[in-house]
Design an enzyme around this catalytic site. Structure first.
Site, PDB file in Angstrom:
ATOM      1  N   SER A  43       0.806  -1.225   0.000  1.00  0.00           N
ATOM      2  CA  SER A  43       0.000   0.000   0.000  1.00  0.00           C
ATOM      3  C   SER A  43       0.835   1.269   0.000  1.00  0.00           C
ATOM      4  CB  SER A  43      -0.926   0.006   1.225  1.00  0.00           C
ATOM      5  OG  SER A  43      -0.186  -0.004   2.420  1.00  0.00           O
ATOM      6  N   LYS A  64      -6.342   3.097   8.637  1.00  0.00           N
ATOM      7  CA  LYS A  64      -5.458   4.136   8.098  1.00  0.00           C
ATOM      8  C   LYS A  64      -6.092   5.519   8.184  1.00  0.00           C
ATOM      9  CE  LYS A  64      -3.231   0.871   4.922  1.00  0.00           C
ATOM     10  NZ  LYS A  64      -3.030   0.482   3.519  1.00  0.00           N
TER      11      LYS A  64
END
Length: 813
Positions: free
Chosen positions: A691, A734
């Site tokens: 990511s 996140k």
């Protein structure tokens, strides 16, 4: 020279009678001076005795090498034997002959003179002992007599006549042969004694054999003595136990074994069990009645019966079906956690409509401290069930789940059955904690054993190795907890419904602290009746500057530390009514300097500095990506203890920027004379994952285009070589990390749009979430382009899109 018997003429080298009939012996050795009865049945042996009786009654007695040979030949007979004389011969009705023979002198076969006739005949030469020192023979003789006397003291089978005869024998030769004939040595040892012509050698060998027999008898006596002592001790204990039992029975403090069995039988009849279990327990009870109560096997069978009749086969808790009341209980115990609560209420609603609902297998996955185990307790309280918790962390043995087989010493059922016995009901809420922490070794794979427990299609007939009967687990509501989903084996994941608990926002943490943590710690530290208050600013200061976590475990620790310090002040103070108010300004005095910097975004917009977002086992984290260039040969250096996936993402990002050089208005060979260094700080911590691609690509594009990156933007996503932005996992964690870091704008892949609805509305309202499909969009939003300039040579993105926007002030809560 020792005088020979008179029938040997020394001057005649081959006497006329030296050829004698041979009598082969099977399992006896005849010594000189020995009288022995012999039973003879073989034809040749009978003929030898007859021929000897018809002549001078002399016969040669030699032992066979193997007693099992019925028709011995010359090679099967020992050469050294005894010249004997037949004292008596008696023919028995069955055709055998009983002979009484007396050994006279040692002899050796020189040759067989006749082997084909009706009887063996052999030529014999006498064996006379050589001359030796009388003193030496006297010493050997005394040693032999001492050994014999020592043997006679411990062996009661030695006759008194033999003992008295030995004391009267003065000839060492006769003494040795007499003793040798009365001991039950092996045939091989007796043959060695017969072949020992030298008298000192024979006396020494006989002394060794007698000493060996003495040691064997002593060892045997010691072993028998120990066995006897043990048996006497056992009998004594049994006798004393019986006496104690009789005394207790008279006093009325102990029941008779028969009464205990009757009581056990009544319990068996009263207990409602499955057909298989009832048949098994009746069978075991029949065996128990036939056993002695003191036997070890009776204890094993009794324990097995106790386990079977103590399990809650059909005992159930009454399940509460009031959905509104359950919702109130869940909200009382936990703030937030809307998804898990919704799933529990759905389950209760379905259960209210159907009679039989197989227990769901829920798996709560989230960082430590988010309330997974406490949520399972709340489910039990909301549904009115008993609560059972089993920690699986570090479990390696399959028997912990399935139980031990009854062949083992100390065997017992597995933890599942044991926990049900403690609960006393067949439908509790069963929490399997730390299901991702199980391991595997030579004792088996407990995660594989757990498959049957957690599979709704199988757990109605769970078979524990100890019980060896099927047990129905389908009414149990299993709830498992884990920190990370990838650590759970895939077959086990397939059996469970995964519900993620990503963590709490600041607002949620504040409400949890206010409603649950502060009252709990005030009471735990003895301050319940004391005027103690903790202000809102103090709580927010703890959350922002002293903890950095997805859950609230460290927050509770810090509140507990404050309460302890207040408790110390209360004990010192003379006035118990003094109000203790904890404010934001007094936090540093109590907890020390702040441990974390609130709001991690950079102070200024910098070239090559990008704020990325990462997922960890303890929640989301902000990840800084740095890049810089220096004169070189076009090499790329990647540091920060990155894994293979992140290194490949960096290479793909570099290749993408090179492929877009013309559109980014870079020189065609811009990279050949410079080296690129990409670094992610905190190099001691391993980092890996798919990511960080767009973060590294943005940093690379920033240093090559010499354009700064907006400090108020964080991003997450992976890219392909052609610039497509791929979706990522853990978006909620996140986003919460960005929110904690005081970041206003987040760039996420377009394909993660479906995950935005999982983000709390209190957080999503304060964030500008930008959805992108291509890397050009990321660069257009992240890189600061002065007004009037273009980032791309040919781009459909408006110029106004990539100009810097003013930051918004973030409210306190």
């Amino acid at each position: 020279m020792v005088n020979l018997p008179k029938f040997f003429k020394q001057e005649d080298p081959q006497p006329t009678w030296a050829t004698l009939p041979l009598l082969p012996l099977r399992d006896i050795v005849v010594f000189p001076h020995m009288v022995a009865p012999l039973f003879v049945g073989r034809a040749k042996s009978v003929n030898a005795l007859t021929e000897a009786m018809n002549s001078d009654k002399r016969v040669f007695l030699a032992t066979q090498k193997k007693a099992g040979v019925d028709s011995p030949e010359e090679k099967d007979i020992n050469k050294v034997g005894t010249i004997g004389s037949i004292l008596q011969l008696l023919r028995l009705p069955d055709g055998t002959v009983k002979a009484l023979v007396e050994g006279k002198h040692r002899g050796r076969i020189t040759r067989f003179t006749s082997t084909e006739a009706d009887a063996f005949k052999v030529a014999v030469e006498p064996l006379a002992p050589p001359e030796e020192s009388p003193l030496e023979l006297e010493a050997f003789g005394r040693s032999l007599v001492q050994s014999f006397e020592a043997y006679a003291k411990i062996d009661k089978n030695i006759s008194k006549d033999l003992i008295s005869n030995v004391s009267t024998i003065s000839d060492p030769d006769k003494l040795a042969d007499t003793l040798a004939s009365h001991f039950s040595f092996k045939i091989q040892d007796k043959q060695r004694l017969l072949e020992a012509v030298k008298l000192s050698e024979r006396l020494s060998l006989l002394t060794q054999l007698i000493n060996t027999e003495t040691e064997i008898i002593e060892v045997d006596r010691r072993i028998k003595g120990r066995v006897k002592d043990q048996m006497e001790k056992t009998q004594k204990n049994y006798y004393l136990n019986e006496q104690m039992r009789a005394i207790k029975k008279e006093m009325g403090s102990e029941e008779d074994p028969a009464e205990e069995l009757n009581e056990l039988e009544k319990r068996i009849k009263r207990k409602r069990m499955s057909k298989e279990a009832a048949a098994k327990v009746r069978q075991e009870f029949k065996k128990l009645k036939l056993m002695t109560p003191m036997s070890a096997e009776a204890t094993v069978v009794r324990n097995y019966i106790d386990w079977l009749i103590s399990l809650p086969w059909f005992d159930r808790s009454k399940v509460r079906k009031d959905i509104d009341a359950a919702e109130v209980i869940l909200n009382e115990d936990h703030y937030g956690l809307e998804k898990p609560k919704e799933r529990i209420l759905e389950y209760l609603a379905v259960q209210a409509l159907v009679k039989k609902l197989r227990g769901p297998i829920l798996c709560l996955v989230g960082p430590p401290g988010v309330g997974k185990t406490s949520l399972a307790k709340s489910v039990a309280r909301a549904t009115g069930r008993k609560f059972v918790r089993l920690s699986l962390g570090g479990v390696r043995d399959e028997a912990e789940i399935r139980g031990h087989r009854r062949t083992y010493i100390g065997a017992m059922p597995g933890k599942i059955i044991q926990s049900l016995k403690k609960a006393g009901t067949n439908n509790p809420v069963f929490c399997l904690d730390e299901v991702d922490k199980m391991s595997m070794d030579f004792r088996g794979d407990p995660s594989a054993a757990l498959l049957e427990v957690l599979d709704p299609e199988q757990n109605y007939s769970f078979n524990d190795h100890y019980l060896d009967v099927d047990y129905d687990l389908s009414d149990i509501m299993f709830i498992t907890t884990a920190n990370t989903l990838p650590d759970i084996p895939l077959p086990l994941q397939d059996r469970m419904e995964v519900i993620r608990l990503p963590g709490y926002t600041e607002v949620e943490k504040y409400h949890i602290a206010e409603k649950f943590l502060i009252p709990k710690q005030i009471e735990a530290n003895g301050l319940k009746d004391k005027p103690v208050t903790i202000s809102k600013n103090a709580v927010m200061s703890i959350i922002r500057e002293y903890t950095r976590e997805a859950g609230v475990r460290n927050l509770e620790r810090e509140i507990a530390a404050i309460c302890r310090k207040v408790a110390r002040e209360v004990t010192k103070s003379d006035n118990a009514d003094t109000t203790h108010r904890i404010t934001g300004n007094s936090i540093q005095k109590l907890l020390g300097p702040p441990r974390f910097k609130f709001g991690q975004k950079e102070e200024t917009d910098q070239i090559g500095m990008v704020t990325g977002l990462a997922w960890t086992q303890v929640g989301g984290e902000i990840l800084c990506v740095e890049a810089l260039t220096m004169p070189g040969k076009g090499e790329m250096i990647v540091t920060g203890k990155l894994g293979d996936v992140m290194k490949e993402s960096a290479q793909a990002a570099f290749s993408y920027v090179r492929s877009r050089a013309e559109n980014l208005m870079l020189d065609k060979d811009f990279y050949k004379t410079i080296d690129l260094h990409i670094h992610i700080p905190e190099g001691a911590i391993p980092k890996d994952g798919p990511s960080a691609g767009i973060s590294m690509c943005t940093a690379i594009a920033s240093v090559f285009t010499r354009r700064a990156v907006r400090r108020d933007i964080a991003m997450t996503g992976e890219i392909t070589l052609r610039g497509r932005v791929l979706p990522i996992g853990g978006l909620k964690e996140k986003v919460l990390a960005a929110h904690r870091g005081n970041i206003d704008t987040i760039i996420v892949p377009k394909e993660n749009e479906k995950d935005i609805r999982d983000i709390p509305s209190s957080v999503s309202k304060k964030l500008n979430i930008i959805l992108v499909e291509h890397m050009d969009e990321v660069l257009a939003h992240a890189l600061i382009t002065p007004k009037g300039e273009r980032l791309f040579k040919n781009s459909g993105i408006p110029m106004a899109l990539n100009t810097k926007q003013p930051e918004a002030e973030r409210p306190l809560i």
